[in-house]
Scaffold this motif. Structure first.
Motif, mmCIF file in Angstrom:
data_model
loop_
_atom_site.group_PDB
_atom_site.id
_atom_site.type_symbol
_atom_site.label_atom_id
_atom_site.label_comp_id
_atom_site.label_asym_id
_atom_site.label_seq_id
_atom_site.Cartn_x
_atom_site.Cartn_y
_atom_site.Cartn_z
ATOM 1 N N LYS A 126 -0.699 9.843 2.697
ATOM 2 C CA LYS A 126 -0.793 8.405 3.014
ATOM 3 C C LYS A 126 -1.829 8.143 4.117
ATOM 4 O O LYS A 126 -1.605 7.356 5.033
ATOM 5 C CB LYS A 126 0.567 7.835 3.474
ATOM 6 C CG LYS A 126 1.737 8.152 2.573
ATOM 7 C CD LYS A 126 2.011 7.028 1.603
ATOM 8 C CE LYS A 126 3.210 7.248 0.734
ATOM 9 N NZ LYS A 126 3.021 7.919 -0.526
ATOM 10 N N ASN A 127 -2.920 8.871 4.057
ATOM 11 C CA ASN A 127 -3.974 8.696 5.055
ATOM 12 C C ASN A 127 -5.236 8.255 4.320
ATOM 13 O O ASN A 127 -5.747 8.959 3.456
ATOM 14 C CB ASN A 127 -4.198 10.035 5.771
ATOM 15 C CG ASN A 127 -5.185 9.906 6.906
ATOM 16 O OD1 ASN A 127 -6.077 9.050 6.875
ATOM 17 N ND2 ASN A 127 -5.041 10.746 7.910
ATOM 18 N N CYS A 128 -5.737 7.067 4.671
ATOM 19 C CA CYS A 128 -6.811 6.464 3.870
ATOM 20 C C CYS A 128 -8.217 6.936 4.248
ATOM 21 O O CYS A 128 -9.189 6.483 3.638
ATOM 22 C CB CYS A 128 -6.773 4.944 3.985
ATOM 23 S SG CYS A 128 -5.254 4.221 3.379
ATOM 24 N N CYS A 152 -8.104 4.976 -5.763
ATOM 25 C CA CYS A 152 -6.982 4.368 -5.028
ATOM 26 C C CYS A 152 -6.432 3.143 -5.783
ATOM 27 O O CYS A 152 -7.154 2.167 -6.008
ATOM 28 C CB CYS A 152 -7.457 3.941 -3.643
ATOM 29 S SG CYS A 152 -6.227 2.932 -2.797
ATOM 30 N N CYS A 190 0.630 3.950 -3.134
ATOM 31 C CA CYS A 190 -0.305 5.022 -2.734
ATOM 32 C C CYS A 190 -0.062 6.316 -3.530
ATOM 33 O O CYS A 190 1.076 6.697 -3.777
ATOM 34 C CB CYS A 190 -0.109 5.284 -1.243
ATOM 35 S SG CYS A 190 -1.078 6.644 -0.628
ATOM 36 N N LEU A 191 -1.158 6.985 -3.912
ATOM 37 C CA LEU A 191 -1.036 8.229 -4.688
ATOM 38 C C LEU A 191 -1.221 9.473 -3.821
ATOM 39 O O LEU A 191 -1.040 10.594 -4.277
ATOM 40 C CB LEU A 191 -2.105 8.248 -5.799
ATOM 41 C CG LEU A 191 -1.981 7.182 -6.882
ATOM 42 C CD1 LEU A 191 -3.215 7.208 -7.786
ATOM 43 C CD2 LEU A 191 -0.725 7.394 -7.716
ATOM 44 N N ASN A 192 -1.605 9.243 -2.582
ATOM 45 C CA ASN A 192 -1.914 10.367 -1.701
ATOM 46 C C ASN A 192 -0.669 10.782 -0.911
ATOM 47 O O ASN A 192 -0.085 9.952 -0.209
ATOM 48 C CB ASN A 192 -3.036 9.911 -0.746
ATOM 49 C CG ASN A 192 -3.486 11.006 0.188
ATOM 50 O OD1 ASN A 192 -3.105 12.164 0.021
ATOM 51 N ND2 ASN A 192 -4.293 10.639 1.169
ATOM 52 N N CYS A 198 -8.262 11.549 1.868
ATOM 53 C CA CYS A 198 -7.786 10.996 0.599
ATOM 54 C C CYS A 198 -8.851 11.098 -0.492
ATOM 55 O O CYS A 198 -9.875 10.407 -0.430
ATOM 56 C CB CYS A 198 -7.374 9.537 0.789
ATOM 57 S SG CYS A 198 -6.820 8.829 -0.767
ATOM 58 N N PHE A 217 -8.693 9.916 -3.336
ATOM 59 C CA PHE A 217 -8.699 8.716 -4.186
ATOM 60 C C PHE A 217 -9.627 7.614 -3.664
ATOM 61 O O PHE A 217 -9.911 6.659 -4.366
ATOM 62 C CB PHE A 217 -7.273 8.156 -4.326
ATOM 63 C CG PHE A 217 -6.334 9.126 -4.979
ATOM 64 C CD1 PHE A 217 -6.321 9.287 -6.352
ATOM 65 C CD2 PHE A 217 -5.477 9.915 -4.207
ATOM 66 C CE1 PHE A 217 -5.471 10.197 -6.959
ATOM 67 C CE2 PHE A 217 -4.622 10.824 -4.804
ATOM 68 C CZ PHE A 217 -4.618 10.977 -6.180
ATOM 69 N N ILE A 218 -10.071 7.769 -2.413
ATOM 70 C CA ILE A 218 -10.956 6.725 -1.879
ATOM 71 C C ILE A 218 -12.411 7.215 -1.854
ATOM 72 O O ILE A 218 -13.342 6.424 -1.747
ATOM 73 C CB ILE A 218 -10.482 6.260 -0.463
ATOM 74 C CG1 ILE A 218 -11.037 4.877 -0.114
ATOM 75 C CG2 ILE A 218 -10.813 7.254 0.630
ATOM 76 C CD1 ILE A 218 -10.456 3.766 -0.905
ATOM 77 N N LYS A 223 0.818 -1.216 0.000
ATOM 78 C CA LYS A 223 0.000 0.000 0.000
ATOM 79 C C LYS A 223 0.855 1.271 0.000
ATOM 80 O O LYS A 223 0.660 2.174 -0.804
ATOM 81 C CB LYS A 223 -0.875 -0.029 1.257
ATOM 82 C CG LYS A 223 -1.984 0.971 1.257
ATOM 83 C CD LYS A 223 -2.608 1.028 2.627
ATOM 84 C CE LYS A 223 -3.998 0.494 2.615
ATOM 85 N NZ LYS A 223 -4.734 0.738 3.854
HETATM 86 S S1 SF4 Z 1 -6.870 5.137 0.052
HETATM 87 FE FE1 SF4 Z 1 -5.661 6.930 -0.470
HETATM 88 S S2 SF4 Z 1 -4.144 7.044 1.140
HETATM 89 FE FE2 SF4 Z 1 -4.987 5.001 1.216
HETATM 90 S S3 SF4 Z 1 -3.622 3.792 -0.091
HETATM 91 FE FE3 SF4 Z 1 -5.282 4.506 -1.373
HETATM 92 S S4 SF4 Z 1 -4.505 6.361 -2.290
HETATM 93 FE FE4 SF4 Z 1 -3.226 5.929 -0.541
#
Ligand code: SF4
Length: 522
Positions: free
Chosen positions: A16-18, A62, A11-13, A23, A25-26, A7
């Motif tokens: 790195k906080n989901c 994500c 990760c693109l954020n 984020c 991306f989620i 992960k």
């Molecule tokens: S949800 Fe967002 S922060 Fe978490 S792994 Fe995916 S891109 Fe990264």
């Protein structure tokens, strides 16, 4: 086919906080992902890291979640052990869906699974971490802090019950118990309940946020392990007051591994260094009816020279006496051929002691030395030095069991010699002593389970760097008198035998000189 990338690597954020408020991306992932997965499945049959990352970027979703969803439709998934075995992160979606009974699990580098699994099924809490976080959250999160303080109090009670630390191994004092610390159960549960809504809700970014999230998952894991605590566990107590630490040590993860493997139709575990085979079968959850197969080395025997200098002792108490002889043996083995050599030591201190004597012996050598801490770019640049070969004597001093003794491929003439100093025994520690007692009985030697077999595995892994293809040639020197004993000889690969040694009157420099002369003629 899909390789699953960790992960944090894919990760693109930036943060790195989901959580959805942190984020983008989620956000809305569930509603959009199905269509994107369908499209990708039509276009590709190999989902490399690049394909998945690019798709994540293009669609603003994500890539890690996307890779997991894609994996459900793939015939072949390449991933770390923890996606199957770790109770914290295993891929539930794979094991809870229909068709799992048709899975085939292939476990490469299976010699590492025992230690990895012991880590996955062990859990630990320490007072220092809890006190530190408690101080930081007391103003903002008083309810959580109340439960955290109660948990700390329960752990301190355990320390009182455990009494004075009576045992000592490897310089660490400790106590051990058969029983689980069940008195912690309620305070663990209360802390989890009090923290759950904070974890899942919208939370402000504070200096303690990540620490509290980590602690929450550590406590949750501890509670889960407490629930499966059995005869295969021991409780270990170390430290005093502010440094007191309580650990639930999994000594035998075999039953848990076997249960996970039983979900699949079949599991194949393989490695070049499963020696002795029956030991690995017994510790990795193998059943009597499970089949084992040993295959001969595919590489021509004449391409490998193995020699044992058994005039040298490397046991801790004898090392000092043999430092000069060790440095000289390394020099003699290396000087007869201009090439790249790796020499592996059981500890960093030992390495430095021999290096100090070796340097003046070999003024014309290019000497590399592994650092205690090396990040990925530094490691890569260390290994790149081996791309240059043939014109100089280059020797790298490394630690056995460290980053360079496993998983690196130096083919052809990039590596022409390996020297192993010692039989690789791990350092004595409370955990290994507890393991030694656990496995010791009339039929098995606890010392071998805890020390000898893991040690010889490190030796075989380090030696395995030498011959990586059918045309590779190389010279392997084993330094230690124990390599000539029947116990150790029986653990070394069949194709290494017979192994000439100094006590038979053979001279190591004559042997290696002859080997390289013959290689030059060929
Ligand atoms: S949800 Fe967002 S922060 Fe978490 S792994 Fe995916 S891109 Fe990264």
């Amino acid at each position: 086919m899909i390789p699953l990338t960790a992960k944090e690597k894919i990760c693109l954020n930036d943060e790195k906080n989901c959580s959805p408020d942190k984020c983008p991306f989620i956000l809305g992932y569930m509603s959009r992902s199905r269509k994107i997965v369908k499209e990708l499945l039509k276009k590709h049959d190999f989902f490399s890291r690049d394909v998945v990352s690019q798709a994540g970027l293009r669609h603003g979703i994500c890539p890690f979640e996307l890779s997991l969803d894609l994996a459900l439709s793939c015939d072949l998934v390449i991933c770390d052990y923890n996606y199957i075995f770790d109770p914290r992160v295993y891929l539930r979606r794979f094991f809870e869906q229909k068709g799992r009974e048709n899975y085939l699990i292939m476990i490469d580098e299976a010699h590492n699974l025992f230690d990895r699994a012991r880590g996955m099924y062990s859990a630990e809490l320490n007072v220092k971490e809890i006190s530190g976080i408690s101080r930081e959250i007391k103003k903002d999160l008083p309810t959580i802090n109340t439960e955290l303080k109660k948990l700390k109090k329960s752990i301190s009670e355990l320390e009182k019950q455990s009494g004075e630390l009576m045992m000592e191994s490897g310089g660490v004092k400790y106590n051990t118990a058969f029983e689980a610390p069940i008195s912690l159960k309620f305070s663990l549960g209360d802390f989890i309940t009090a923290t759950e809504s904070w974890i899942s809700g919208e939370r402000e970014d504070k200096p303690y946020t990540d620490k509290l999230v980590n602690l929450f998952f550590e406590v949750l894991h501890f509670k889960n392990i407490l629930e499966i605590y059995s005869d295969h566990y021991r409780t270990l107590a170390t430290g005093k007051k502010t440094t007191f630490c309580i650990k639930l040590i999994c000594l035998d993860p075999g039953p848990m591994l076997a249960r996970k493997m039983s979900y699949a139709k079949s599991t194949v575990l393989f490695s070049a260094t499963l020696s002795p085979l029956w030991y690995f079968k017994s510790i990795l959850g193998g059943r009597d009816e499970d089949v084992t197969l040993r295959l001969p080395s595919p590489f021509p025997r004449e391409n490998l020279l193995v020699f044992n200098d058994d005039s040298i002792e490397t046991r801790y108490r004898s090392r000092e006496k043999y430092l000069d002889a060790t440095a000289m043996a390394i020099y003699k083995w290396s000087i007869s051929h201009k090439g790249n050599i790796m020499v592996f030591f059981p500890s960093y201190k030992y390495l430095l002691n021999v290096l100090e004597i070796f340097k003046p012996l070999a003024p014309g050598f290019e000497i590399l030395c592994q650092d205690r801490e090396m990040d990925e770019p530094t490691r890569e640049s260390f290994i790149r030095k081996f791309d240059d070969f043939g014109d100089t004597n280059r020797i790298a001093f490394c630690v056995m069991g460290g980053v360079f003794s496993e998983g690196i491929d130096l083919t052809g003439d990039k590596l022409t010699g390996v020297i192993i100093v010692g039989v690789g025994l791990p350092q004595v520690s409370p955990e290994l002593e507890i393991m030694r007692n656990y496995y010791h009985n009339e039929a098995t030697s606890g010392f071998s389970y805890a020390y000898t077999y893991p040690g010889i595995n490190k030796v075989l892994q380090a030696a395995g760097r030498l011959i990586r293809s059918e045309s590779d040639r190389g010279a392997l020197l084993l330094i230690d008198s124990r390599f000539s004993t029947s116990d150790y000889l029986s653990l070394l690969p069949q194709e290494w035998h017979p192994i000439p040694r100094t006590s038979q009157g053979f001279c190591l420099d004559a042997f290696t000189g002859e080997f390289w002369d013959k290689t030059a003629e060929d």
